[in-house]
Design a protein around this motif. Sequence first.
Motif, PDB file in Angstrom:
ATOM      1  N   VAL A   1       1.158   5.706 -11.337  1.00 16.49           N
ATOM      2  CA  VAL A   1       1.365   4.862 -10.152  1.00 16.49           C
ATOM      3  C   VAL A   1       0.671   3.522 -10.330  1.00 16.49           C
ATOM      4  O   VAL A   1       1.243   2.457 -10.082  1.00 16.49           O
ATOM      5  CB  VAL A   1       0.832   5.569  -8.884  1.00 16.49           C
ATOM      6  N   LEU A   2      -0.579   3.563 -10.764  1.00 18.23           N
ATOM      7  CA  LEU A   2      -1.356   2.336 -10.917  1.00 18.23           C
ATOM      8  C   LEU A   2      -0.754   1.413 -11.970  1.00 18.23           C
ATOM      9  O   LEU A   2      -0.825   0.188 -11.849  1.00 18.23           O
ATOM     10  CB  LEU A   2      -2.799   2.684 -11.284  1.00 18.23           C
ATOM     11  N   GLU A   3      -0.147   1.984 -12.992  1.00 21.70           N
ATOM     12  CA  GLU A   3       0.472   1.173 -14.041  1.00 21.70           C
ATOM     13  C   GLU A   3       1.876   0.713 -13.661  1.00 21.70           C
ATOM     14  O   GLU A   3       2.288  -0.395 -13.984  1.00 21.70           O
ATOM     15  CB  GLU A   3       0.537   1.975 -15.343  1.00 21.70           C
TER      16      GLU A   3
ATOM     17  N   GLU B   1       3.043  -4.510  -8.179  1.00 24.44           N
ATOM     18  CA  GLU B   1       2.699  -5.367  -7.050  1.00 24.44           C
ATOM     19  C   GLU B   1       1.812  -4.657  -6.034  1.00 24.44           C
ATOM     20  O   GLU B   1       1.496  -5.207  -4.984  1.00 24.44           O
ATOM     21  CB  GLU B   1       3.974  -5.868  -6.371  1.00 24.44           C
ATOM     22  N   LEU B   2       1.416  -3.436  -6.346  1.00 15.57           N
ATOM     23  CA  LEU B   2       0.560  -2.673  -5.442  1.00 15.57           C
ATOM     24  C   LEU B   2      -0.799  -3.352  -5.315  1.00 15.57           C
ATOM     25  O   LEU B   2      -1.404  -3.730  -6.318  1.00 15.57           O
ATOM     26  CB  LEU B   2       0.383  -1.261  -6.002  1.00 15.57           C
TER      27      LEU B   2
ATOM     28  N   SER C   1       0.822  -1.206   0.000  1.00 22.27           N
ATOM     29  CA  SER C   1       0.000   0.000   0.000  1.00 22.27           C
ATOM     30  C   SER C   1       0.849   1.246   0.000  1.00 22.27           C
ATOM     31  O   SER C   1       2.002   1.238   0.399  1.00 22.27           O
ATOM     32  CB  SER C   1      -0.943   0.019   1.208  1.00 22.27           C
ATOM     33  N   MET C   2       0.245   2.313  -0.467  1.00 21.64           N
ATOM     34  CA  MET C   2       0.889   3.616  -0.484  1.00 21.64           C
ATOM     35  C   MET C   2      -0.148   4.646  -0.090  1.00 21.64           C
ATOM     36  O   MET C   2      -1.258   4.659  -0.622  1.00 21.64           O
ATOM     37  CB  MET C   2       1.442   3.922  -1.883  1.00 21.64           C
ATOM     38  N   ASN C   3       0.178   5.480   0.879  1.00 21.94           N
ATOM     39  CA  ASN C   3      -0.727   6.532   1.316  1.00 21.94           C
ATOM     40  C   ASN C   3      -0.194   7.869   0.854  1.00 21.94           C
ATOM     41  O   ASN C   3       0.975   8.176   1.051  1.00 21.94           O
ATOM     42  CB  ASN C   3      -0.856   6.548   2.841  1.00 21.94           C
ATOM     43  N   CYS C   4      -1.035   8.658   0.246  1.00 21.67           N
ATOM     44  CA  CYS C   4      -0.591   9.959  -0.241  1.00 21.67           C
ATOM     45  C   CYS C   4      -1.771  10.914  -0.254  1.00 21.67           C
ATOM     46  O   CYS C   4      -2.794  10.620  -0.865  1.00 21.67           O
ATOM     47  CB  CYS C   4      -0.002   9.833  -1.645  1.00 21.67           C
TER      48      CYS C   4
END
Length: 248
Positions: free
Chosen positions: A187-189, A193-194, A172-175
Amino acid sequence: MQSGGRKWEDLEMECLSNIFSRLALDDLTMAVPFVCRSWFAAASNPNAWRVLNFRLLDFMPWSGFAKRFAAQYLVSRFSFSGFLKLAVRHSHGVATELMLPRHLTSMEDLVFASKGCPRLKTLALPNLALDDEACIPNLIVKWKALEKLEMESKPFIFPLWQLRLGKTARTSMNCGSYLPKEELLFVLEGCRELDSLTAKNCVGFEADDAVKRKAFELKIFEHEGSELANDRWHEIDECDDLHHVYVI
């Protein structure tokens, strides 16, 4: 415990250190070690230092914690960097969570943590100076087991972070900040492994069909409160290359 029952000091070292790992760092440094010899030994066990959460304490030199620590350990001048080094050294490389304070953390502190905490799974970054941002991706890739990355705001050099991190952000990544749609799609592309992404209260995108298609395979995609503009912002063009921080 009841009279005649097993005493706390008689618990096995591994059990005690596991219990102590759930305590805040002030208890782990200024309370537990001074109870008895067995608790001192358990508090010195690296397993008690698996979670290094520095966000629960006030590290300003005039804070109550800083004054108590300096008095108890006979330190002439308290510093966050010194306390960080103490905690990291106690962990002996087994720490899996590191939450750095939003302020006071220097680049030297981050480098020290990258060397002393190689097994991190969760990392919460502080607010960073612009000059330091370019160094962060090279540090993050050293944490091979990293699963969760939290950022106070989107870095000014976010495209560089995206390209450098690639597959590093596994879980996960929080922003929360100014996040244009094209950078969100990148980011999504790019982070293949997100599996979860939190982008709440961001300015610069709405979760339209194009975004939802890219985020379809994520287990969690939180985007509540994100919008193209709000009362503090003018309408944002998706090609605008200005980087502003939206305070959440």
